[in-house]
Design an enzyme around this catalytic site. Sequence first.
Site, mmCIF file in Angstrom:
data_model
loop_
_atom_site.group_PDB
_atom_site.id
_atom_site.type_symbol
_atom_site.label_atom_id
_atom_site.label_comp_id
_atom_site.label_asym_id
_atom_site.label_seq_id
_atom_site.Cartn_x
_atom_site.Cartn_y
_atom_site.Cartn_z
ATOM 1 N N GLY A 19 0.820 -1.209 0.000
ATOM 2 C CA GLY A 19 0.000 0.000 0.000
ATOM 3 C C GLY A 19 0.854 1.259 0.000
ATOM 4 N N ALA A 20 0.535 2.181 -0.917
ATOM 5 C CA ALA A 20 1.298 3.431 -1.043
ATOM 6 C C ALA A 20 0.380 4.633 -0.926
ATOM 7 C CB ALA A 20 2.049 3.444 -2.367
ATOM 8 N N GLY A 21 -0.668 4.522 -0.077
ATOM 9 C CA GLY A 21 -1.469 5.690 0.288
ATOM 10 C C GLY A 21 -0.743 6.425 1.412
ATOM 11 N N GLY A 24 0.931 3.960 4.043
ATOM 12 C CA GLY A 24 2.064 3.208 3.513
ATOM 13 C C GLY A 24 3.266 4.119 3.276
ATOM 14 N N PHE A 124 -14.865 21.328 11.768
ATOM 15 C CA PHE A 124 -15.308 20.055 11.199
ATOM 16 C C PHE A 124 -16.227 19.349 12.197
ATOM 17 C CE2 PHE A 124 -14.314 17.069 7.748
ATOM 18 C CZ PHE A 124 -13.854 17.951 6.790
ATOM 19 N N ASP A 226 -8.239 -5.443 0.266
ATOM 20 C CA ASP A 226 -7.342 -6.582 0.015
ATOM 21 C C ASP A 226 -6.561 -6.998 1.267
ATOM 22 O OD1 ASP A 226 -8.277 -6.191 -2.513
ATOM 23 O OD2 ASP A 226 -6.332 -5.791 -3.448
ATOM 24 N N GLN A 245 -18.960 3.944 8.327
ATOM 25 C CA GLN A 245 -19.422 5.322 8.316
ATOM 26 C C GLN A 245 -20.122 5.655 7.006
ATOM 27 O OE1 GLN A 245 -16.551 8.930 8.385
ATOM 28 N NE2 GLN A 245 -17.643 8.835 10.315
ATOM 29 N N HIS A 247 -21.163 8.775 4.999
ATOM 30 C CA HIS A 247 -20.908 10.208 4.971
ATOM 31 C C HIS A 247 -22.210 10.901 4.606
ATOM 32 C CE1 HIS A 247 -19.268 14.104 4.116
ATOM 33 N NE2 HIS A 247 -18.070 13.721 4.512
ATOM 34 N N LEU A 257 -18.081 12.334 -3.277
ATOM 35 C CA LEU A 257 -18.106 13.022 -1.993
ATOM 36 C C LEU A 257 -18.113 14.544 -2.114
ATOM 37 C CD1 LEU A 257 -17.827 12.552 1.146
ATOM 38 C CD2 LEU A 257 -15.464 13.231 0.811
ATOM 39 N N THR A 259 -17.181 17.285 0.591
ATOM 40 C CA THR A 259 -16.550 17.293 1.919
ATOM 41 C C THR A 259 -17.393 17.988 2.990
ATOM 42 O OG1 THR A 259 -14.666 18.032 3.229
ATOM 43 C CG2 THR A 259 -15.206 19.370 1.321
ATOM 44 N N GLU A 260 -17.221 17.481 4.221
ATOM 45 C CA GLU A 260 -17.826 18.109 5.377
ATOM 46 C C GLU A 260 -17.287 19.530 5.554
ATOM 47 O OE1 GLU A 260 -18.196 15.246 8.576
ATOM 48 O OE2 GLU A 260 -17.214 16.712 9.861
ATOM 49 N N ARG A 291 -20.817 12.539 12.098
ATOM 50 C CA ARG A 291 -21.378 12.043 10.839
ATOM 51 C C ARG A 291 -22.534 11.068 11.010
ATOM 52 N NH1 ARG A 291 -15.746 11.536 7.452
ATOM 53 N NH2 ARG A 291 -15.597 13.787 7.142
ATOM 54 N N HIS A 358 -18.690 5.421 3.311
ATOM 55 C CA HIS A 358 -17.497 6.251 3.204
ATOM 56 C C HIS A 358 -16.252 5.637 3.845
ATOM 57 C CE1 HIS A 358 -15.296 9.954 2.747
ATOM 58 N NE2 HIS A 358 -15.167 10.135 4.036
ATOM 59 N N GLU A 392 -6.433 2.927 7.067
ATOM 60 C CA GLU A 392 -7.834 2.508 7.115
ATOM 61 C C GLU A 392 -8.005 0.994 7.230
ATOM 62 O OE1 GLU A 392 -10.386 4.623 4.417
ATOM 63 O OE2 GLU A 392 -12.081 3.271 4.799
ATOM 64 N N ARG A 403 -16.021 7.446 13.311
ATOM 65 C CA ARG A 403 -14.825 8.286 13.150
ATOM 66 C C ARG A 403 -15.220 9.748 12.966
ATOM 67 N NH1 ARG A 403 -11.931 10.527 8.636
ATOM 68 N NH2 ARG A 403 -13.370 9.580 7.150
ATOM 69 N N SER A 408 -8.927 10.637 10.058
ATOM 70 C CA SER A 408 -8.308 9.528 9.325
ATOM 71 C C SER A 408 -6.958 9.940 8.758
ATOM 72 C CB SER A 408 -9.196 9.023 8.205
ATOM 73 O OG SER A 408 -8.460 8.112 7.422
HETATM 74 C C1 LIG Z 1 -13.543 10.785 -1.106
HETATM 75 C C2 LIG Z 1 -12.892 10.681 0.232
HETATM 76 C C3 LIG Z 1 -12.577 11.837 0.955
HETATM 77 C C4 LIG Z 1 -11.975 11.756 2.199
HETATM 78 N N1 LIG Z 1 -11.657 12.899 2.889
HETATM 79 C C5 LIG Z 1 -11.015 12.819 4.075
HETATM 80 C C6 LIG Z 1 -10.581 13.986 4.764
HETATM 81 O O1 LIG Z 1 -10.731 15.106 4.298
HETATM 82 N N2 LIG Z 1 -9.952 13.841 5.961
HETATM 83 C C7 LIG Z 1 -9.727 12.623 6.508
HETATM 84 O O2 LIG Z 1 -9.139 12.544 7.586
HETATM 85 N N3 LIG Z 1 -10.124 11.485 5.868
HETATM 86 C C8 LIG Z 1 -10.747 11.560 4.663
HETATM 87 N N4 LIG Z 1 -11.119 10.412 4.021
HETATM 88 C C9 LIG Z 1 -10.683 9.123 4.550
HETATM 89 C C10 LIG Z 1 -9.202 8.932 4.222
HETATM 90 O O3 LIG Z 1 -8.876 9.632 3.060
HETATM 91 C C11 LIG Z 1 -8.848 7.467 4.035
HETATM 92 O O4 LIG Z 1 -9.264 6.737 5.139
HETATM 93 C C12 LIG Z 1 -7.342 7.311 3.886
HETATM 94 O O5 LIG Z 1 -6.858 8.148 2.863
HETATM 95 C C13 LIG Z 1 -6.908 5.891 3.631
HETATM 96 O O6 LIG Z 1 -5.508 5.908 3.492
HETATM 97 P P1 LIG Z 1 -4.663 4.565 3.468
HETATM 98 O O7 LIG Z 1 -3.242 4.973 3.362
HETATM 99 O O8 LIG Z 1 -5.069 3.701 4.597
HETATM 100 O O9 LIG Z 1 -5.148 3.843 2.137
HETATM 101 P P2 LIG Z 1 -5.315 4.353 0.627
HETATM 102 O O10 LIG Z 1 -4.955 5.767 0.434
HETATM 103 O O11 LIG Z 1 -6.650 3.895 0.187
HETATM 104 O O12 LIG Z 1 -4.206 3.521 -0.117
HETATM 105 C C14 LIG Z 1 -4.279 2.115 -0.229
HETATM 106 C C15 LIG Z 1 -3.045 1.637 -0.954
HETATM 107 O O13 LIG Z 1 -2.997 0.225 -0.916
HETATM 108 C C16 LIG Z 1 -2.707 -0.277 -2.196
HETATM 109 N N5 LIG Z 1 -3.257 -1.628 -2.278
HETATM 110 C C17 LIG Z 1 -4.495 -2.057 -1.912
HETATM 111 N N6 LIG Z 1 -4.599 -3.365 -2.125
HETATM 112 C C18 LIG Z 1 -3.412 -3.793 -2.607
HETATM 113 C C19 LIG Z 1 -2.904 -5.051 -3.032
HETATM 114 N N7 LIG Z 1 -3.631 -6.162 -3.005
HETATM 115 N N8 LIG Z 1 -1.634 -5.091 -3.504
HETATM 116 C C20 LIG Z 1 -0.858 -3.974 -3.582
HETATM 117 N N9 LIG Z 1 -1.298 -2.770 -3.193
HETATM 118 C C21 LIG Z 1 -2.566 -2.684 -2.707
HETATM 119 C C22 LIG Z 1 -3.312 0.719 -3.147
HETATM 120 O O14 LIG Z 1 -2.710 0.640 -4.428
HETATM 121 C C23 LIG Z 1 -2.992 2.030 -2.424
HETATM 122 O O15 LIG Z 1 -1.692 2.444 -2.731
HETATM 123 C C24 LIG Z 1 -11.712 10.484 2.757
HETATM 124 C C25 LIG Z 1 -12.019 9.328 2.036
HETATM 125 C C26 LIG Z 1 -12.620 9.424 0.804
HETATM 126 C C27 LIG Z 1 -12.968 8.147 0.090
#
Ligand SMILES: Cc1cc2nc3c(=O)[nH]c(=O)nc-3n(C[C@H](O)[C@H](O)[C@H](O)COP(=O)(O)OP(=O)(O)OC[C@H]3O[C@@H](n4cnc5c(N)ncnc54)[C@H](O)[C@@H]3O)c2cc1C
Length: 602
Positions: A19-21, A24, A124, A226, A245, A247, A257, A259-260, A291, A358, A392, A403, A408
């Site tokens: 994961g590279a969110g 990660g 918020f 995953d 949750q 939204h 979405l 945003t709030e 929420r 959400h 997440e 939440r 998050s």
């Molecule tokens: C539209 C939207 C708006 C939001 N706004 C806010 C906000 O303003 N403030 C706030 O606090 N929260 C907000 N949230 C919630 C928050 O953004 C998310 O909970 C958070 O970004 C998740 O981050 P993460 O790093 O856990 O995962 P993600 O950013 O979802 O990244 C997941 C990573 O895992 C990788 N991955 C997944 N499965 C595999 C696999 N099998 N093999 C290899 N790689 C894989 C993907 O490629 C990706 O790189 C929002 C959510 C959404 C959907």
Amino acid sequence: MEALSVNVAKRTFDAVIVGAGGAGLRAALQLSEAGLKTAVLTKVFPTRSHTVAAQGGVAASLGNSTEDNWHWHMYDTVKGSDWLGDQDAIEFMCKKANEVVIELEHYGMPFDRTDNGKIYQRPFGGHSMNYGQAPVMRSCAAADRTGHAMLHALYQRNVRANTQFFVEWMALDLIRDADGDVLGVTAMEMETGEVSIFHAKATIFATGGAGRIYYSSTNAFINTGDGVGMAARAGIPLEDMEFWQFHPTGVAGAGVLITEGVRGEGGILRNAQGERFMERYAPNLKDLASRDIVSRAMTTEINEGRGCGPDKDHVLLDITHLAPDTIMKRLPGIREIAIQFAGVDPIKAPIPVVPTCHYQMGGIPTNYKGQVVVPKDGQPNSPVAGFYAAGECACASVHGANRLGTNSLLDLLVFGKSAGETVVEDFQSGQLKLKPLPADAADVSLARLARLDGQTNGESVFDVGLEMRRTMQKHAGVFRFDNLLKEGVQKIGEVAERAKRTEIKDKSKVWNVARMEALELDNLIEVARATMVSAEARKESRGAHVRDDAPDTAENPNGRDDANWLKHTLWYSEGNRLDYKPVNLKPLSADVEPIALAKRTY
Ligand SMILES: Cc1cc2nc3c(=O)[nH]c(=O)nc-3n(C[C@H](O)[C@H](O)[C@H](O)COP(=O)(O)OP(=O)(O)OC[C@H]3O[C@@H](n4cnc5c(N)ncnc54)[C@H](O)[C@@H]3O)c2cc1C
């Protein structure tokens, strides 16, 4: 028989992160900067992860515009969680918030600024001053593109630190040995369809959410749970999966979405009569209540016939009273979304909105150090050697039953960093060892692929997925009903059986999207089963989980039954079995007062 895995390519690292969110990348930075050989696997290019879509902001009690401190943030988070959050982890997160946000600023994150040059903060939902007295300005924002700015800042920093990315690689299964220790993952290169083993001393899951189990969702199509599915299949229980949750403001019909932060900037929800109905449900915080409360209020308005439009199926989010300049400066992305997806310019007309799935509050159980923990030898929270999770997909648990917005992005930074720090410490102390791979390390994954290749007269991935999404939406939505949950458990069991026989017509290997979707469905199904079974079993209302047969009474405020249900759910895939563990009501530091149980009002 010779193990299937002998011919599988093997790569060895100190640590592998899936994961590279935000989570990660924050974890990877900690490892790479400490000199660990780190691989980051991701299905999409890092800056396309769902974090990029986060709009509203990241919480920190910087107090740049209104007075604030982390105790108030901790109080709001515990109350928001409906007391299901662990108070040690919540204290840790709220205390660390300023540090990780300032760090991000130093990485080059382009935050908006106040007139005197400090980080801009907006109000918020559920975030308050002085223990619930008035809204506070706590959400640090870069216009309505905070996640975008954050992800780019973190990615660039990782490039500098020489993190090794495996882009468009899909992890398939977790590798555990006979002791239950985690030794890495199997993964498929999406371009070639070839499977490899990533062998490492430490494995960190940061795979994000699974909002795609629902029909209407704000989540990206790649949010298929995953990591959560892989953990469940490998025998790790999933925590508090009944809590999802919704939204309040997804664009009606599209789910995208809004945003709030729109309500933070002064937006107001109105029903068909033009009434600001939140004044009736949350006299103090009104449109900025948490929420779950706002989503239920909206659903009640719609159910009682006060919805808007020809089908009376949505309410309106009104910002026409704001200055056009403010909208253009603070909410430019929202204006674009409203024009594109709802066909209205919010400067001139209100936006039609409905509650939309959400965020998953539950996930892989961890402690505040990012270690994955399971019940073992009478201990409810025993670390699994070599396994960590953040973001997440993990359940730390700071969000409990609900939440707060902007907590998050904070969770990603705090627990991404903390998981990284724990790995670095365990690595440097010599505690982390590269244990030998079992001979059959990739057999589970290869068997799954072979089953898919050989399946005839099977089920369509699309049909089974659709049935799952409809079942979740109808049987485990904003309000929950005993009979619907019972039926839901049975239905989702049937869907899961069908998912074992999915068939793909195209068996080719190169960029076979059908194969990837079939593999993702296996993960979604685990999440859906966990959700439905855990929700059916929890016979109280708490946070986002509100049942018709557990109403608000004097004895059980908000329908919450603390005597019997102040505990975390643990769901095991094998046997579809439930277990429970205590909530930690004790803060981390001896000198911090616990937040005592109370009725939740806003
Ligand atoms: C539209 C939207 C708006 C939001 N706004 C806010 C906000 O303003 N403030 C706030 O606090 N929260 C907000 N949230 C919630 C928050 O953004 C998310 O909970 C958070 O970004 C998740 O981050 P993460 O790093 O856990 O995962 P993600 O950013 O979802 O990244 C997941 C990573 O895992 C990788 N991955 C997944 N499965 C595999 C696999 N099998 N093999 C290899 N790689 C894989 C993907 O490629 C990706 O790189 C929002 C959510 C959404 C959907």
